[in-house]
Write a protein that holds these residues in place. Structure first.
Motif, PDB file in Angstrom:
ATOM      1  N   ASP A   1      16.992  -1.607 -37.051  1.00 32.34           N
ATOM      2  CA  ASP A   1      18.468  -1.664 -37.007  1.00 32.34           C
ATOM      3  C   ASP A   1      19.129  -0.291 -37.077  1.00 32.34           C
ATOM      4  OD1 ASP A   1      17.596  -1.494 -39.634  1.00 32.34           O
ATOM      5  OD2 ASP A   1      18.918  -3.039 -40.424  1.00 32.34           O
TER       6      ASP A   1
ATOM      7  N   GLU B   1      16.069   1.769 -52.106  1.00 36.40           N
ATOM      8  CA  GLU B   1      16.951   0.729 -51.567  1.00 36.40           C
ATOM      9  C   GLU B   1      17.491  -0.171 -52.686  1.00 36.40           C
ATOM     10  OE1 GLU B   1      16.122  -1.807 -47.891  1.00 36.40           O
ATOM     11  OE2 GLU B   1      15.240  -3.017 -49.481  1.00 36.40           O
TER      12      GLU B   1
ATOM     13  N   GLU C   1      12.570   4.832 -42.665  1.00 37.67           N
ATOM     14  CA  GLU C   1      12.178   3.906 -43.741  1.00 37.67           C
ATOM     15  C   GLU C   1      12.375   4.580 -45.099  1.00 37.67           C
ATOM     16  OE1 GLU C   1      11.541   0.669 -43.688  1.00 37.67           O
ATOM     17  OE2 GLU C   1      11.742   0.583 -41.510  1.00 37.67           O
TER      18      GLU C   1
HETATM   19  C1  BGC Z   1      13.853  -2.138 -44.058  1.00 36.48           C
HETATM   20  C2  BGC Z   1      14.298  -1.264 -42.917  1.00 36.48           C
HETATM   21  C3  BGC Z   1      15.712  -1.628 -42.510  1.00 36.48           C
HETATM   22  C4  BGC Z   1      16.640  -1.607 -43.723  1.00 36.48           C
HETATM   23  C5  BGC Z   1      18.054  -1.990 -43.380  1.00 36.48           C
HETATM   24  C6  BGC Z   1      14.879  -2.087 -45.185  1.00 36.48           C
HETATM   25  O1  BGC Z   1      14.528  -2.968 -46.199  1.00 36.48           O
HETATM   26  O2  BGC Z   1      12.610  -1.693 -44.507  1.00 36.48           O
HETATM   27  O3  BGC Z   1      13.426  -1.386 -41.819  1.00 36.48           O
HETATM   28  O4  BGC Z   1      16.142  -0.699 -41.566  1.00 36.48           O
HETATM   29  O5  BGC Z   1      16.154  -2.483 -44.697  1.00 36.48           O
HETATM   30  O6  BGC Z   1      18.134  -3.256 -42.854  1.00 36.48           O
END
Ligand code: BGC
Length: 464
Positions: free
Chosen positions: A205, A297, A262
């Motif tokens: 994305d 994240e 990533e």
């Molecule tokens: C994924 C990525 C993705 C991102 C945003 C992450 O958890 O590993 O590939 O681009 O989320 O959707």
């Protein structure tokens, strides 16, 4: 923290304070300190981040930032025309587009959005891809055409339209997909249902988001997703990607390719070297579908910032700073959209928050308690914006563009969390204070993650 400021000024005036009030103030100050990231800490994060970026360009497995090759090259866009399809799968819903493009400009686009039933997020590959193919059939009917597939999970790409899923993240656990090629699974599902679309591009994305903006603005050099999950990509010169050049020595080293970083996994190895993880982040990780993964994240994306706030509320309730909040123990019972709702309450008495708490948690709150909850949401989202800013500023420094540069962003956190965009921009500016920097423009490319896949499909088809 208003309450703390009040207490300290009382102390300054020699007022007698009771121990309980002081303890409560200390709890709040501890949380405030835990979630506040100084400029110097951000700079430390940047250095580690840069080191991982460089290591990932050499060896995917040798770094927590994998720097995956997307095989999408920086090309001219003004000769692209035709009708293309795009499919975007990445969160709790997927979207399908039909795009009509003329000389690099999108003339028309039709979008369909479909929620993915929980059973397919945790079921089988046949169920998930069969469900998606059925919906694509409704959009494309019996039309033949080329489709770009945005698959927002870590994929080890082998070519522009093939790759293997490294691991599921963001709550997906569908069996039979890890280690497989999602483009093939989709094509097989299309064949079964008589859908005549060819999957000519498979992309992340972030890559879609960058390419979508690049078609508008050639200065677009970074793509970022700040939504359910988080990640970034950027144009990198092939000469700076030793792992790619070793396998493709015939290619022009001056050409640029989009690198899917990533970044979600940044600083994944224990002991963590620089991420300021709090006890709340560790709990979020522990109870997540994929513990130990994607800690960066988990500190900043939409799937988790509501959850972090919920855990803090629960903690403060156990310390009797907040009232008892029945239901607060239930995981994900406060989502990022609720956090946005709290942050958007600008009434004097925070009446919207009051009604929300009454309805959701059946509790009465004092104004101070509501202010505290709003401040927690602000702390958590400010930290998210500052971490994302550290990542973006590092990429800008790494590519050191001589001219203005555009950062293309898509995702619900960036789009909807009140104040997030300003915090992100301010923090990026803060990291360049006293340093020469290009003019950095951060723009929202709404829906770019999927539309970009259609544009990549068009680029690929034009080349062949
Ligand atoms: C994924 C990525 C993705 C991102 C945003 C992450 O958890 O590993 O590939 O681009 O989320 O959707």
């Amino acid at each position: 923290m208003q309450r703390l400021r009040g207490i300290l000024s009382h102390m300054g005036h020699g007022a007698v304070l009771d121990l309980k009030t002081c303890q409560q103030a200390r709890e709040l100050q501890d949380i405030y300190t835990m979630f506040t990231i100084s400029t110097s800490k951000l700079r430390q994060i940047q250095i580690y981040f840069l080191q991982e970026m460089l290591a990932g360009l050499r060896d995917t497995d040798g770094s927590s930032i994998q720097q995956l090759c997307s095989f999408v090259k920086k090309e001219k866009t003004d000769n692209i025309s035709g009708t293309y399809f795009a499919l975007d799968l990445g969160g709790t819903s997927f979207r399908v587009w039909k795009l009509i493009i003329d000389k690099g400009k999108i003339l028309e686009k039709f979008e369909t959005r479909v929620d993915i039933p929980e059973e397919h997020m945790t079921g089988t590959a046949d169920g998930l891809f069969g469900f998606i193919a059925a919906k694509c059939k409704e959009v494309a009917s019996s039309t033949e055409g080329d489709l770009g597939f945005t698959f927002s999970f870590p994929i080890q790409q082998h070519s522009v339209n093939h790759g293997t899923l490294i691991k599921w993240v963001k709550g997906f656990t569908t069996s039979g997909v890890e280690g497989k090629d999602p483009a093939i699974l989709l094509k097989e599902a299309f064949n079964k249902q008589g859908v005549k679309l060819d999957v000519v591009a498979l992309c992340n994305d972030t890559v879609g988001t960058l390419v979508a903006e690049y078609f508008n603005d050639n200065a677009a050099s970074i793509g970022v997703i700040l939504g359910t999950g988080s990640n970034a990509c950027y144009w990198e010169k092939l000469s700076n990607i030793p792992k790619y050049m070793a396998k493709h020595p015939e290619e022009d080293p001056k050409q640029a390719m989009c690198i899917n970083m990533e970044w979600a996994d940044f600083d994944r190895d224990t002991p963590h070297r620089c991420l300021p993880l709090t006890q709340f982040d560790k709990m979020v990780d522990f109870y997540s579908a994929h513990p130990g993964n994607h800690l960066f994240e988990k500190m900043m994306s939409g799937k988790y910032i509501g959850e972090i706030s919920r855990l803090i509320f629960d903690y403060l309730s156990s310390k009797r700073i907040l009232p008892e909040l029945p239901g607060i123990r239930k995981s994900e019972n406060f989502e990022s959209k609720d956090l946005s709702y709290f942050l958007s309450d600008n009434t004097d008495k925070l009446e919207n928050i009051e009604n929300f708490i009454l309805e959701r948690f059946r509790s009465h709150t004092s104004l101070f308690q509501r202010q505290t909850m709003k401040e927690i949401c602000d702390l958590v989202s400010t930290r998210a914006a500052r971490l994302a800013a550290a990542g973006i500023a590092t990429i800008v420094s790494k590519i050191s563009p001589e001219e203005d540069t555009t950062v293309s962003v898509d995702g619900s956190v960036y789009e909807y969390v009140p104040g997030f965009r300003k915090k992100l921009n301010d923090s990026i500016a803060e990291l360049f204070v006293g340093m020469p920097s290009p003019n950095i423009k951060v723009v929202l490319t709404k829906g770019g993650s999927g539309v970009g896949a259609g544009l990549i499909a068009a680029l690929v088809t034009a080349k062949n």
